[in-house]
Design an enzyme around this catalytic site. Sequence first.
Site, mmCIF file in Angstrom:
data_model
loop_
_atom_site.group_PDB
_atom_site.id
_atom_site.type_symbol
_atom_site.label_atom_id
_atom_site.label_comp_id
_atom_site.label_asym_id
_atom_site.label_seq_id
_atom_site.Cartn_x
_atom_site.Cartn_y
_atom_site.Cartn_z
ATOM 1 C CB CYS A 1 -0.960 0.011 1.049
ATOM 2 S SG CYS A 1 -2.461 1.101 1.099
ATOM 3 C CG HIS B 1 -3.367 -3.680 3.568
ATOM 4 N ND1 HIS B 1 -2.270 -3.158 4.451
ATOM 5 C CD2 HIS B 1 -4.030 -2.570 2.817
ATOM 6 C CE1 HIS B 1 -2.325 -1.709 4.025
ATOM 7 N NE2 HIS B 1 -3.265 -1.277 3.267
ATOM 8 C CD GLU C 1 -0.471 -5.810 5.928
ATOM 9 O OE1 GLU C 1 -0.875 -4.549 5.958
ATOM 10 O OE2 GLU C 1 -0.468 -6.394 4.848
#
Length: 230
Positions: A86, A203, A205
Amino acid sequence: MKFGVVIFPGSNCDEDIIYVLEHVLGQQVVRLWHKDHDLQGADFIILPGGFSFGDYLRSGAIARFSPIMQEVIKFAGQGGYVMGICNGFQILVEAHLLPGVLLHNKNRKFICRNTYIKAETTNSLLTSQADLQQPLKIPVAHGEGNYFADADTLSSMADNDQVLFRYCDETGNVCEESNLNGSINNIAGVCNLERNVFGLMPHPERAADTLVANQDGLIIFESILSLAKA
């Protein structure tokens, strides 16, 4: 494997990535402040998401000149692995470590929701373990995620297999309807020509733990860890 996570003023996804690396994957992590001049022996550098320096001028434009980035650029130039997620992707583009630019979303609004992406190639460290037919549900949270590159750059990237991910629908169909931010050719992630610097807007994660009932993002980290196993 030792990961270095770079933290800028305004980073807000650093602890997310550190949690996944340490507690889900059992890896060693060091925190690297933007004013540091030492990568502390990290094998793999990650630039996390957030709003570095408030996204003034352009997202990533100021962070690109942080002292730590001189070390990151040198590290990448020596073949070291670097990934930006990002805002981290935006910083890597501003630093000219990755091709293209990231523009405002086509709807001029901040987008924060789950989307689907599909790996375009297995010829990269991030996608080596991916199933090219399997869509991955990964969250996005950005206002400037609209990837753009000119025709010559796109042609070169296609010739060199540098597109890593494209936005798709839940069935894996890459189409206009699945292109949430207007990125050219639905591009969601790319790598450099040398294949050691990577950037993606979604994302992973945030999709890597049973606590969030989504582990689709783990395939990206498992691909990275295949390096250590090798």
